[in-house]
Scaffold this motif. Sequence first.
Motif, PDB file in Angstrom:
ATOM      1  N   PRO A  55       0.780  -1.068   0.005  1.00  0.00           N
ATOM      2  CA  PRO A  55       0.016   0.047   0.083  1.00  0.00           C
ATOM      3  C   PRO A  55       1.056   1.254  -0.162  1.00  0.00           C
ATOM      4  N   GLU A  56       1.967   1.077   0.520  1.00  0.00           N
ATOM      5  CA  GLU A  56       2.940   2.230   0.629  1.00  0.00           C
ATOM      6  C   GLU A  56       3.409   2.748  -0.729  1.00  0.00           C
ATOM      7  N   ASP A  57       3.791   1.515  -1.697  1.00  0.00           N
ATOM      8  CA  ASP A  57       4.047   1.921  -2.965  1.00  0.00           C
ATOM      9  C   ASP A  57       3.130   2.292  -3.911  1.00  0.00           C
ATOM     10  N   PHE A  58       1.577   2.078  -3.472  1.00  0.00           N
ATOM     11  CA  PHE A  58       0.724   2.436  -4.396  1.00  0.00           C
ATOM     12  C   PHE A  58       0.450   3.956  -3.967  1.00  0.00           C
ATOM     13  N   GLY A  59       0.744   4.545  -2.610  1.00  0.00           N
ATOM     14  CA  GLY A  59       0.667   5.703  -2.005  1.00  0.00           C
ATOM     15  C   GLY A  59       1.388   6.629  -2.972  1.00  0.00           C
ATOM     16  N   VAL A  60       2.882   6.135  -2.884  1.00  0.00           N
ATOM     17  CA  VAL A  60       3.773   6.974  -3.730  1.00  0.00           C
ATOM     18  C   VAL A  60       3.358   7.001  -5.325  1.00  0.00           C
ATOM     19  N   PHE A 258      -4.476  13.306   1.303  1.00  0.00           N
ATOM     20  CA  PHE A 258      -4.444  11.913   2.134  1.00  0.00           C
ATOM     21  C   PHE A 258      -3.128  11.408   2.657  1.00  0.00           C
ATOM     22  N   ALA A 259      -2.182  11.547   1.483  1.00  0.00           N
ATOM     23  CA  ALA A 259      -0.524  11.106   1.954  1.00  0.00           C
ATOM     24  C   ALA A 259      -0.276  12.061   3.010  1.00  0.00           C
ATOM     25  N   ALA A 260      -0.426  13.410   2.924  1.00  0.00           N
ATOM     26  CA  ALA A 260       0.363  14.344   3.762  1.00  0.00           C
ATOM     27  C   ALA A 260      -0.175  14.363   5.309  1.00  0.00           C
ATOM     28  N   PHE A 261      -1.631  13.960   5.238  1.00  0.00           N
ATOM     29  CA  PHE A 261      -2.258  13.894   6.564  1.00  0.00           C
ATOM     30  C   PHE A 261      -2.286  12.642   7.273  1.00  0.00           C
ATOM     31  N   TYR A 262      -2.437  11.444   6.444  1.00  0.00           N
ATOM     32  CA  TYR A 262      -2.758  10.368   6.930  1.00  0.00           C
ATOM     33  C   TYR A 262      -1.422   9.063   6.721  1.00  0.00           C
ATOM     34  N   GLY A 263      -0.392   9.820   5.726  1.00  0.00           N
ATOM     35  CA  GLY A 263       0.483   8.630   5.455  1.00  0.00           C
ATOM     36  C   GLY A 263       0.322   7.904   4.144  1.00  0.00           C
ATOM     37  N   ALA A 264       1.591   7.307   3.678  1.00  0.00           N
ATOM     38  CA  ALA A 264       1.567   6.688   2.302  1.00  0.00           C
ATOM     39  C   ALA A 264       0.456   5.618   2.202  1.00  0.00           C
ATOM     40  N   GLU A 265       0.223   4.710   3.456  1.00  0.00           N
ATOM     41  CA  GLU A 265      -0.534   3.779   3.536  1.00  0.00           C
ATOM     42  C   GLU A 265      -1.987   4.021   2.971  1.00  0.00           C
ATOM     43  N   VAL A 266      -2.668   4.883   3.818  1.00  0.00           N
ATOM     44  CA  VAL A 266      -3.892   5.448   3.423  1.00  0.00           C
ATOM     45  C   VAL A 266      -3.835   5.958   2.167  1.00  0.00           C
ATOM     46  N   PHE A 270      -6.628   4.664  -0.833  1.00  0.00           N
ATOM     47  CA  PHE A 270      -7.344   5.556  -1.638  1.00  0.00           C
ATOM     48  C   PHE A 270      -7.191   5.471  -3.181  1.00  0.00           C
ATOM     49  N   ALA A 271      -5.916   5.367  -3.545  1.00  0.00           N
ATOM     50  CA  ALA A 271      -5.493   5.202  -4.927  1.00  0.00           C
ATOM     51  C   ALA A 271      -5.869   3.910  -5.622  1.00  0.00           C
ATOM     52  N   LEU A 272      -6.049   2.801  -4.837  1.00  0.00           N
ATOM     53  CA  LEU A 272      -6.413   1.637  -5.414  1.00  0.00           C
ATOM     54  C   LEU A 272      -7.929   1.646  -5.344  1.00  0.00           C
ATOM     55  N   GLY A 273      -8.651   2.463  -4.477  1.00  0.00           N
ATOM     56  CA  GLY A 273     -10.037   2.340  -4.479  1.00  0.00           C
ATOM     57  C   GLY A 273     -10.627   3.105  -5.556  1.00  0.00           C
TER      58      GLY A 273
END
Length: 443
Positions: A55-60, A258-266, A270-273
């Motif tokens: 999920p962190e990779d997807f966040g990036v 969402f990345a800035a407030f809740y981190g790369a995992e969130v 969000f990106a996959l959804g």
Amino acid sequence: MGRGMVAWAWVRKTVNLVLPRGRFARSVTLLAGGTALGQTITVLASPILTRLYTPEDFGVFGVYASILGIVTVVASLRYEYALPLPEDDETAANTLVLCFVLLMGMTTLSWLLVHAVGDQIVTWANVPGLKPYLWLIPLGMLGAGTYQILNYWAVRKRAFPRIARTRLSRGVARAALQVGVGFAHSGPFGLLLGQLAGETAGSISLGLSAWRKDHAPFKAVSLQGMRKAGRRYERFPLFSSWADLLGALGLQVPQLLFAAFYGAEVAGWFALGQRVIAAPLNIVVDSVSQVYFGEAARLPKDDPQAMRRLFLKLTGRLALIGALPVAVICALAPWVFTFVFGPGWETAGRYVQILGLMFAVRFAIVPLFHTLSVLERQDLYSIWEAARLVLVVGGLLAAKALGASHIAAIGVYSLSMLTAYLFLWRLVWHALKSSPKEFEGGA
């Protein structure tokens, strides 16, 4: 490709229900078919990707795609929107060359900005994993900008089979690189490189086809002709480019927040959804939008009432068609995400449930937004984009200030977007009702 054929069959049935019979419906079927196969490849690759990337990779990846989505909308200052409009090909050819001149300048500017403030962007967005790959942003802008210019030239020529083939090639290129690099390289690089390939694939084939079949008008290209075209369609950079920049910010900044407030995992969930729910709906949305633009550009001069009738008919039919798949997706999302993508992705399914109604409304309204371009009411579009940006960003900032959880923040985002799309429909209808005297008077 069994599922691809199922998607193709669904597209054909949907188009027959949504659109009037004839050339318009056939054109949308062609575009939607290519999109369906390309999106099917993307969806089929997703269960593999969620096991190759975290999920962190997807966040990036989501942050990179969002930045690219923002800068690409001003790649040629939206002069590409004008390509289907001129009555003569010589003016259109001058407009196209003007688009490429602007694209090269904007790409150079993006390269300079990446080198100047890239580190600050990575720090603010809370995604240090993006830092080694910032150089992909200018390349992505150049590739995506080239494709969108040539795509609108093909729309002008109603070369919808050409566009449909590129839709398929984009899906294949994206999935192949993301999966292939994922097996050989850890981290988000494969996702980013695949996104770059997906944005640029098809540009060569569209360019070669345009030159072989439509090269004659390009002999009339001149600096004077480009200046004349630039002045004739100056409302596109003055209004559409800024409106679309606001629109891109409204769509893409939430991913960054969402990345800035809740981190790369969130941000990854969000990106996959977003990716999964948008893929089947965009099959029709993008295709109807482009063909509607090409056809509607010819309606107001002869019969202003025709565009109103078409607008209302398509709105109603798209709303009915979009409701069922969205309801099914929402009902099954958490279970499906866990089973298909792995246990680490159940939260993304919960996000999809919250976003479902908003996507259903988007499905019915967004394909028809080009009505404002045809009526040259880019001012109204700018107003809407500004309103959406304020609603969405303001809502997320308020949610963060109140200490809301990431689930609650998704709900705030969904409600803000839903409100914005309903406002867009009202603005378009207002433009249609007030357009005949103004448009015919300037014809």
